[in-house]
Scaffold this active site. Structure first.
Site, PDB file in Angstrom:
ATOM      1  N   GLY A 166       4.291  11.587   5.982  1.00  0.00           N
ATOM      2  CA  GLY A 166       3.601   9.648   5.301  1.00  0.00           C
ATOM      3  C   GLY A 166       3.874   8.691   6.499  1.00  0.00           C
ATOM      4  O   GLY A 166       2.776   8.109   7.223  1.00  0.00           O
TER       5      GLY A 166
ATOM      6  N   ARG B 259      14.017   4.571   2.685  1.00  0.00           N
ATOM      7  CA  ARG B 259      12.892   5.037   2.761  1.00  0.00           C
ATOM      8  C   ARG B 259      11.307   5.173   2.220  1.00  0.00           C
ATOM      9  O   ARG B 259      11.535   5.274   0.823  1.00  0.00           O
ATOM     10  CB  ARG B 259      13.327   6.135   3.550  1.00  0.00           C
ATOM     11  CG  ARG B 259      11.911   6.376   4.533  1.00  0.00           C
ATOM     12  CD  ARG B 259      10.829   7.906   3.739  1.00  0.00           C
ATOM     13  NE  ARG B 259       9.520   8.455   4.284  1.00  0.00           N
ATOM     14  CZ  ARG B 259       8.605   8.555   3.809  1.00  0.00           C
ATOM     15  NH1 ARG B 259       8.950   8.921   2.562  1.00  0.00           N
ATOM     16  NH2 ARG B 259       8.135   9.407   4.546  1.00  0.00           N
ATOM     17  N   VAL B 260      10.374   4.293   2.710  1.00  0.00           N
ATOM     18  CA  VAL B 260       9.190   4.332   2.238  1.00  0.00           C
ATOM     19  C   VAL B 260       8.093   4.718   2.930  1.00  0.00           C
ATOM     20  O   VAL B 260       8.162   4.892   3.712  1.00  0.00           O
ATOM     21  CB  VAL B 260       8.636   3.190   1.125  1.00  0.00           C
ATOM     22  CG1 VAL B 260       7.484   3.057   0.534  1.00  0.00           C
ATOM     23  CG2 VAL B 260      10.104   2.463   0.323  1.00  0.00           C
ATOM     24  N   GLY B 261       7.606   6.214   1.974  1.00  0.00           N
ATOM     25  CA  GLY B 261       6.535   6.970   3.094  1.00  0.00           C
ATOM     26  C   GLY B 261       4.951   6.145   3.107  1.00  0.00           C
ATOM     27  O   GLY B 261       5.169   4.742   2.799  1.00  0.00           O
ATOM     28  N   ASP B 262       3.832   6.780   2.814  1.00  0.00           N
ATOM     29  CA  ASP B 262       2.556   6.266   2.860  1.00  0.00           C
ATOM     30  C   ASP B 262       1.750   5.727   1.118  1.00  0.00           C
ATOM     31  O   ASP B 262       1.615   5.672   1.147  1.00  0.00           O
ATOM     32  CB  ASP B 262       1.658   7.136   3.264  1.00  0.00           C
ATOM     33  CG  ASP B 262       1.525   9.259   3.006  1.00  0.00           C
ATOM     34  OD1 ASP B 262       2.591   8.996   2.384  1.00  0.00           O
ATOM     35  OD2 ASP B 262       0.693   9.713   2.852  1.00  0.00           O
TER      36      ASP B 262
ATOM     37  N   THR C 226      -1.872  13.801   1.288  1.00  0.00           N
ATOM     38  CA  THR C 226       0.179  13.954   1.188  1.00  0.00           C
ATOM     39  C   THR C 226       0.556  14.633   2.853  1.00  0.00           C
ATOM     40  O   THR C 226      -0.286  14.244   3.834  1.00  0.00           O
ATOM     41  CB  THR C 226      -0.188  15.888   0.047  1.00  0.00           C
ATOM     42  OG1 THR C 226      -0.777  16.306   0.702  1.00  0.00           O
ATOM     43  CG2 THR C 226      -0.406  15.664  -1.164  1.00  0.00           C
ATOM     44  N   GLY C 227       1.784  15.169   2.656  1.00  0.00           N
ATOM     45  CA  GLY C 227       2.549  15.525   4.238  1.00  0.00           C
ATOM     46  C   GLY C 227       3.040  14.167   4.425  1.00  0.00           C
ATOM     47  O   GLY C 227       3.489  13.272   4.061  1.00  0.00           O
TER      48      GLY C 227
ATOM     49  N   SER D 229       8.146  18.169  -6.379  1.00  0.00           N
ATOM     50  CA  SER D 229       7.734  16.873  -5.233  1.00  0.00           C
ATOM     51  C   SER D 229       7.808  15.479  -5.830  1.00  0.00           C
ATOM     52  O   SER D 229       7.251  15.246  -5.273  1.00  0.00           O
ATOM     53  CB  SER D 229       6.456  17.893  -4.645  1.00  0.00           C
ATOM     54  OG  SER D 229       5.350  18.056  -6.311  1.00  0.00           O
TER      55      SER D 229
ATOM     56  N   THR E 133       5.227   9.949  -5.484  1.00  0.00           N
ATOM     57  CA  THR E 133       5.587  11.193  -4.692  1.00  0.00           C
ATOM     58  C   THR E 133       6.982  11.058  -5.457  1.00  0.00           C
ATOM     59  O   THR E 133       7.432   9.852  -5.730  1.00  0.00           O
ATOM     60  CB  THR E 133       5.317  10.610  -4.059  1.00  0.00           C
ATOM     61  OG1 THR E 133       6.166  11.879  -3.093  1.00  0.00           O
ATOM     62  CG2 THR E 133       5.415   9.653  -2.729  1.00  0.00           C
TER      63      THR E 133
ATOM     64  N   THR F  64       3.583  15.880  -2.957  1.00  0.00           N
ATOM     65  CA  THR F  64       3.279  14.149  -2.522  1.00  0.00           C
ATOM     66  C   THR F  64       1.651  14.899  -3.924  1.00  0.00           C
ATOM     67  O   THR F  64       1.520  16.456  -3.904  1.00  0.00           O
ATOM     68  CB  THR F  64       2.570  13.341  -2.292  1.00  0.00           C
ATOM     69  OG1 THR F  64       3.584  13.137  -1.912  1.00  0.00           O
ATOM     70  CG2 THR F  64       1.271  12.328  -2.501  1.00  0.00           C
TER      71      THR F  64
HETATM   72  N1  GLY Z   1       3.428  12.008   2.324  1.00  0.00           N
HETATM   73  C1  GLY Z   1       4.524  10.898   1.149  1.00  0.00           C
HETATM   74  C2  GLY Z   1       5.143  11.063   2.209  1.00  0.00           C
HETATM   75  O1  GLY Z   1       5.498  10.752   3.559  1.00  0.00           O
HETATM   76  O2  GLY Z   1       6.719  10.136   1.466  1.00  0.00           O
END
Ligand code: GLY
Length: 324
Positions: free
Chosen positions: A223, A197-200, A220-221, A42, A187, A169
């Site tokens: 993003g 791609r970049v998440g939260d 987590t989850g 992860s 993460t 994450t």
């Molecule tokens: N929460 C992690 C992501 O969406 O990258």
């Protein structure tokens, strides 16, 4: 996850805090254990790679008392992005470095840069995913995204990857006896994501927010759902207005539910078909873990206090599970 050692992430962080070490340094020492663990897919080394099979890592950290922050996104080649995020905080005038620039910065700071952060396990899982889609067709972008997501979900259903590793994450927050509160999030992001791609996780206010006078929240989850509402910031602001960590977290989950109206993101009950979780602590050490869904006893978060490490059940906002 102890990577062959004696202590888990939260135990390591707690031990450092009790020794009187800086809270953020203690938290990062904790998440480093998981980042370096080849068995954990992860985060960090061996995190599930992007659609091209390349491991791209995101992280950020915030220091409450110092009112400082740093982050990295789409970082390749460094096993411990949380330490690079801290170096951005300590040695630059900036809050976020991305991609090749982040890697060059890491090299200049003396971090080892590796060609490939895949382990045999993460590579095999990527190959399995790749075999399930047909990139030659490229259909239209929407259908390709759907196909990729569907293939990933099939692998979760077949038990090949853990659901929590799909958006896997770690967020680790802590406070010492002085009320110094800090947090770190790290993460490998969404499994098989579009490269870049970049998440939260590395975004201040989304994957993590800390206000030294109030508390910390991280996630987590999925993003994208969190980024849309900058929910960690929202949670800390709710606590500033006097809310308990649990109520503040639940407010963020309600916002996510309300903002989720696209059919492709809804299950057959008309509710979000994904999960998002928040981990919240205030300066007094009161804490909560909340989740859109928390259908069974496996939905837990880790806590370490003077009574030792334990798991606590996540409080769910919605009945049932994301799949319906
Ligand atoms: N929460 C992690 C992501 O969406 O990258």
């Amino acid at each position: 996850m102890k990577n062959g050692g004696d202590l888990s992430c939260v135990e390591t962080a707690f031990e450092g805090i009790m020794r009187g070490d800086d809270v953020l340094e203690s938290l990062i020492a904790g998440v480093n254990i998981v980042e370096l663990d080849p068995e954990d897919t992860s985060v960090g080394y061996g995190g599930l790679p992007n659609a091209d099979g390349v491991v791209q890592l995101d992280s950020c950290c915030m220091h409450g008392p110092k009112k400082q922050a740093g982050g990295v996104a789409s970082l390749e080649g460094v096993r411990t992005p949380s330490l690079v995020a801290k170096a951005v905080m300590d040695y630059t005038d900036h809050h976020l470095l991305v991609g090749p620039g982040a890697q060059r910065f890491a090299r200049n700071m003396g971090f080892d840069i590796e060609d490939d952060l895949n382990t045999e396990r993460s590579r095999q899982q990527w190959l399995d995913w790749k075999r399930r889609i047909d990139p030659e067709h490229y259909l239209d972008p929407h259908k390709r995204t759907d196909a990729g997501h569907q293939a990933g979900m099939d692998m979760v259903r077949e038990g090949l990857i853990r659901e929590e590793d799909y958006y896997g994450t770690i967020n680790c927050n802590g406070v010492n006896a002085n009320g110094d509160v800090c947090g770190v999030t790290t993460t490998s992001g969404l499994a098989w994501k579009i490269p870049g791609r970049v998440g939260d996780s590395p975004i201040l206010g989304a994957g993590l927010y800390v206000d030294g006078e109030i508390g910390a929240a991280g996630s987590t989850g999925r993003g994208e759902a969190n980024l849309f509402g900058l929910c960690s910031y929202l949670i800390v602001e709710e606590m500033r207005r006097g809310q308990h960590p649990k109520d503040a977290g639940m407010e963020a989950l309600r916002r996510i539910r309300k903002a989720t109206i696209e059919t492709r993101l809804l299950n057959d009950r008309g509710l979000p078909n994904f999960n998002v979780k928040f981990y919240v602590i205030n300066r007094r050490g009161e804490h909560a873990g909340v989740s859109l869904y928390s259908p069974d006893d496996s939905y837990v978060y880790s806590v370490c206090t003077e009574h030792g490490a334990r798991h606590e059940r996540l409080d769910g906002l919605l009945e049932g599970s994301a799949s319906g």
